[in-house]
Design a protein around this motif. Structure first.
Motif, PDB file in Angstrom:
ATOM      1  N   UNK A  83       0.824  -1.223   0.000  1.00 22.03           N
ATOM      2  CA  UNK A  83       0.000   0.000   0.000  1.00 22.03           C
ATOM      3  C   UNK A  83       0.855   1.269   0.000  1.00 22.03           C
ATOM      4  N   UNK A  84       1.933   1.245  -0.751  1.00 24.93           N
ATOM      5  CA  UNK A  84       2.787   2.432  -0.885  1.00 24.93           C
ATOM      6  C   UNK A  84       2.448   3.082  -2.227  1.00 24.93           C
ATOM      7  N   UNK A  85       1.909   4.277  -2.149  1.00 27.70           N
ATOM      8  CA  UNK A  85       1.497   4.951  -3.379  1.00 27.70           C
ATOM      9  C   UNK A  85       2.689   5.558  -4.102  1.00 27.70           C
ATOM     10  N   UNK A  86       3.552   6.211  -3.331  1.00 27.18           N
ATOM     11  CA  UNK A  86       4.733   6.870  -3.920  1.00 27.18           C
ATOM     12  C   UNK A  86       5.925   6.631  -3.010  1.00 27.18           C
ATOM     13  N   UNK A  87       7.101   6.474  -3.616  1.00 30.30           N
ATOM     14  CA  UNK A  87       8.304   6.249  -2.816  1.00 30.30           C
ATOM     15  C   UNK A  87       9.500   6.903  -3.490  1.00 30.30           C
ATOM     16  N   UNK A  88      10.521   7.148  -2.677  1.00 35.11           N
ATOM     17  CA  UNK A  88      11.835   7.451  -3.240  1.00 35.11           C
ATOM     18  C   UNK A  88      12.460   6.101  -3.557  1.00 35.11           C
ATOM     19  N   UNK A  89      12.952   5.950  -4.770  1.00 31.71           N
ATOM     20  CA  UNK A  89      13.542   4.670  -5.174  1.00 31.71           C
ATOM     21  C   UNK A  89      15.040   4.845  -5.380  1.00 31.71           C
ATOM     22  N   UNK A  90      15.802   3.955  -4.752  1.00 30.02           N
ATOM     23  CA  UNK A  90      17.260   4.002  -4.821  1.00 30.02           C
ATOM     24  C   UNK A  90      17.725   2.717  -5.500  1.00 30.02           C
ATOM     25  N   UNK A  91      18.447   2.830  -6.595  1.00 33.75           N
ATOM     26  CA  UNK A  91      18.929   1.625  -7.275  1.00 33.75           C
ATOM     27  C   UNK A  91      20.411   1.727  -7.536  1.00 33.75           C
ATOM     28  N   UNK A  92      21.132   0.670  -7.186  1.00 30.40           N
ATOM     29  CA  UNK A  92      22.576   0.669  -7.438  1.00 30.40           C
ATOM     30  C   UNK A  92      22.886  -0.301  -8.565  1.00 30.40           C
ATOM     31  N   UNK A  93      23.530   0.188  -9.587  1.00 24.55           N
ATOM     32  CA  UNK A  93      23.966  -0.588 -10.750  1.00 24.55           C
ATOM     33  C   UNK A  93      22.791  -1.301 -11.415  1.00 24.55           C
ATOM     34  N   UNK A  94      22.643  -2.624 -11.284  1.00 20.74           N
ATOM     35  CA  UNK A  94      21.482  -3.294 -11.880  1.00 20.74           C
ATOM     36  C   UNK A  94      20.177  -2.715 -11.309  1.00 20.74           C
ATOM     37  N   UNK A  95      20.224  -2.313 -10.035  1.00 26.43           N
ATOM     38  CA  UNK A  95      19.055  -1.651  -9.450  1.00 26.43           C
ATOM     39  C   UNK A  95      18.741  -0.358 -10.178  1.00 26.43           C
ATOM     40  N   UNK A  96      19.781   0.357 -10.608  1.00 29.28           N
ATOM     41  CA  UNK A  96      19.587   1.588 -11.380  1.00 29.28           C
ATOM     42  C   UNK A  96      19.029   1.295 -12.766  1.00 29.28           C
ATOM     43  N   UNK A  97      19.557   0.247 -13.415  1.00 28.66           N
ATOM     44  CA  UNK A  97      18.997  -0.131 -14.733  1.00 28.66           C
ATOM     45  C   UNK A  97      17.487  -0.397 -14.590  1.00 28.66           C
ATOM     46  N   UNK A  98      17.134  -1.049 -13.482  1.00 30.14           N
ATOM     47  CA  UNK A  98      15.719  -1.367 -13.237  1.00 30.14           C
ATOM     48  C   UNK A  98      14.898  -0.088 -13.070  1.00 30.14           C
ATOM     49  N   UNK A  99      15.516   0.919 -12.448  1.00 26.13           N
ATOM     50  CA  UNK A  99      14.766   2.157 -12.230  1.00 26.13           C
ATOM     51  C   UNK A  99      14.471   2.895 -13.529  1.00 26.13           C
ATOM     52  N   UNK A 100      15.325   2.753 -14.537  1.00 31.71           N
ATOM     53  CA  UNK A 100      14.975   3.337 -15.840  1.00 31.71           C
ATOM     54  C   UNK A 100      13.732   2.628 -16.397  1.00 31.71           C
ATOM     55  N   UNK A 110       6.965   7.430  -8.460  1.00 33.79           N
ATOM     56  CA  UNK A 110       8.307   7.804  -8.019  1.00 33.79           C
ATOM     57  C   UNK A 110       8.314   9.218  -7.454  1.00 33.79           C
ATOM     58  N   UNK A 111       8.602   9.321  -6.168  1.00 32.97           N
ATOM     59  CA  UNK A 111       8.674  10.652  -5.553  1.00 32.97           C
ATOM     60  C   UNK A 111      10.066  11.245  -5.741  1.00 32.97           C
ATOM     61  N   UNK A 112      11.042  10.375  -5.773  1.00 31.50           N
ATOM     62  CA  UNK A 112      12.424  10.802  -5.993  1.00 31.50           C
ATOM     63  C   UNK A 112      13.207   9.606  -6.510  1.00 31.50           C
ATOM     64  N   UNK A 113      14.317   9.908  -7.167  1.00 29.40           N
ATOM     65  CA  UNK A 113      15.098   8.858  -7.841  1.00 29.40           C
ATOM     66  C   UNK A 113      16.559   9.005  -7.429  1.00 29.40           C
ATOM     67  N   UNK A 114      17.144   7.900  -6.970  1.00 33.82           N
ATOM     68  CA  UNK A 114      18.580   7.900  -6.687  1.00 33.82           C
ATOM     69  C   UNK A 114      19.232   6.836  -7.559  1.00 33.82           C
ATOM     70  N   UNK A 115      20.104   7.296  -8.439  1.00 37.03           N
ATOM     71  CA  UNK A 115      20.821   6.402  -9.356  1.00 37.03           C
ATOM     72  C   UNK A 115      22.246   6.283  -8.841  1.00 37.03           C
ATOM     73  N   UNK A 116      22.581   5.133  -8.273  1.00 39.91           N
ATOM     74  CA  UNK A 116      23.901   4.954  -7.676  1.00 39.91           C
ATOM     75  C   UNK A 116      24.731   3.994  -8.518  1.00 39.91           C
ATOM     76  N   UNK A 117      25.946   4.390  -8.820  1.00 36.15           N
ATOM     77  CA  UNK A 117      26.912   3.507  -9.496  1.00 36.15           C
ATOM     78  C   UNK A 117      26.251   2.729 -10.631  1.00 36.15           C
ATOM     79  N   UNK A 118      25.656   3.478 -11.532  1.00 39.82           N
ATOM     80  CA  UNK A 118      24.962   2.849 -12.654  1.00 39.82           C
ATOM     81  C   UNK A 118      25.226   3.659 -13.908  1.00 39.82           C
ATOM     82  N   UNK A 119      24.642   3.234 -15.020  1.00 38.60           N
ATOM     83  CA  UNK A 119      24.806   3.999 -16.258  1.00 38.60           C
ATOM     84  C   UNK A 119      23.544   3.922 -17.098  1.00 38.60           C
ATOM     85  N   UNK A 120      23.377   4.923 -17.985  1.00 37.96           N
ATOM     86  CA  UNK A 120      22.177   4.984 -18.818  1.00 37.96           C
ATOM     87  C   UNK A 120      22.360   4.232 -20.139  1.00 37.96           C
ATOM     88  N   UNK A 121      23.596   4.062 -20.575  1.00 36.12           N
ATOM     89  CA  UNK A 121      23.829   3.439 -21.873  1.00 36.12           C
ATOM     90  C   UNK A 121      23.507   1.940 -21.836  1.00 36.12           C
TER      91      UNK A 121
END
Ligand code: MLT
Length: 264
Positions: A83-100, A110-121
């Motif tokens: 029952x979480x409507x909105x959250x800050x999501x933090x993803x590191x590497x593969x977690x970051x790929x998932x956040x894209x 998504x209330x906020x996005x933290x992309x840690x040690x990841x890449x967009x390419x």
């Protein structure tokens, strides 16, 4: 600690603390245990949710082809379950790929996005070939061989030499991962699309974190994303390799805390 039936699989998660929800998505081939110090520090003021992606930790690891869209669907279904409507999501590497992937489908959550040690390419051809080779190694030689390959990528040389307990922990998590999960996630990552065109469209508050000594996704990758995501901040973590949250937990937690305060 809990487990929920999500999209036909048992997905393991931990939900602790009260306050604004923050959800942490782990790296490859790790599990939600990598977020222990973030959960401990931040659950004093936030509701912290960590989960094991399908294929990892205590979640089911079916023998099949995985996709990052499935990972994103699992995260969204877990938010629904909790029952979480909105959250800050933090993803590191593969977690970051998932956040894209998550942002493409569920930006409103998504209330906020933290992309840690990841890449967009996306992966290069060579990168994809490396994933294929690693999947064959996992199948032929087991997860100990994957730990041998991954440890020098995940941790900085100084951590490998001076933090034996951390090395043991990261190795143990890799060795406990099932081969089906490793192969499934390698296929998912190999097939991920290029997220560079998405960067300019990201409209929620964003923090980019990169360990200064990160080899697989070096600071240049973090800078690239931060320069293209409107209003994004870039935080470099000194003396940290790829798993920057594990090598320098205090600095990582301070960066997250400052971001949470800024968007509150
Ligand atoms: C990770 O830490 O999740 C992996 O290094 C990501 C990758 O292999 O691209």
């Amino acid at each position: 600690m809990g487990s929920a039936k999500i999209n036909g699989l048992n997905l393991a998660y931990t939900d602790q603390g009260q306050g604004p929800p923050v959800v942490f998505l782990h790296a490859f081939p790790q599990s939600r245990t990598m977020w222990a110090s973030q959960a401990e520090a931040l659950s004093k003021t936030c509701r912290v949710v960590t989960l094991d992606f399908r294929g990892f930790g205590e979640s089911d690891a079916p023998l099949w082809h995985y996709t990052l869209d499935q990972f994103a669907d699992d995260v969204k279904a877990l938010l629904d379950h909790l029952s979480i409507q909105q959250a800050v999501l933090v993803g590191l590497s593969m977690g970051g790929y998932t956040l894209f992937a998550f942002y493409r489908k569920y930006a409103a959550r998504m209330k906020g996005l933290v992309l840690a040690d990841t890449r967009a390419q996306a992966d290069t051809e060579e990168g994809r070939a490396g994933r294929f080779a690693m999947a064959q190694t996992a199948y032929a030689k087991g997860t100990g061989a994957i730990a041998d390959i991954m440890l020098p990528k995940l941790l900085s040389p100084v951590a490998l030499q001076t933090k034996p307990e951390l090395v043991r922990q990261v190795r143990a998590t890799i060795e406990q991962t099932r081969v089906s999960g490793i192969a499934g996630a390698l296929m998912a990552m190999a097939e991920r699309p290029d997220s560079v065109p998405l960067l300019a469209q990201i409209a929620c508050p964003t923090l980019v974190i990169t360990g200064e000594l990160d080899g697989p996704t070096p600071p240049a990758d973090g800078k690239f994303m931060a320069e293209r995501i409107p209003g994004a901040r870039l935080e470099l973590i000194p003396q940290a390799g790829h798993l920057s949250n594990l090598e320098q937990p205090e600095a990582f937690n301070a960066a997250i805390r400052a971001f949470l305060e800024a968007i509150r």
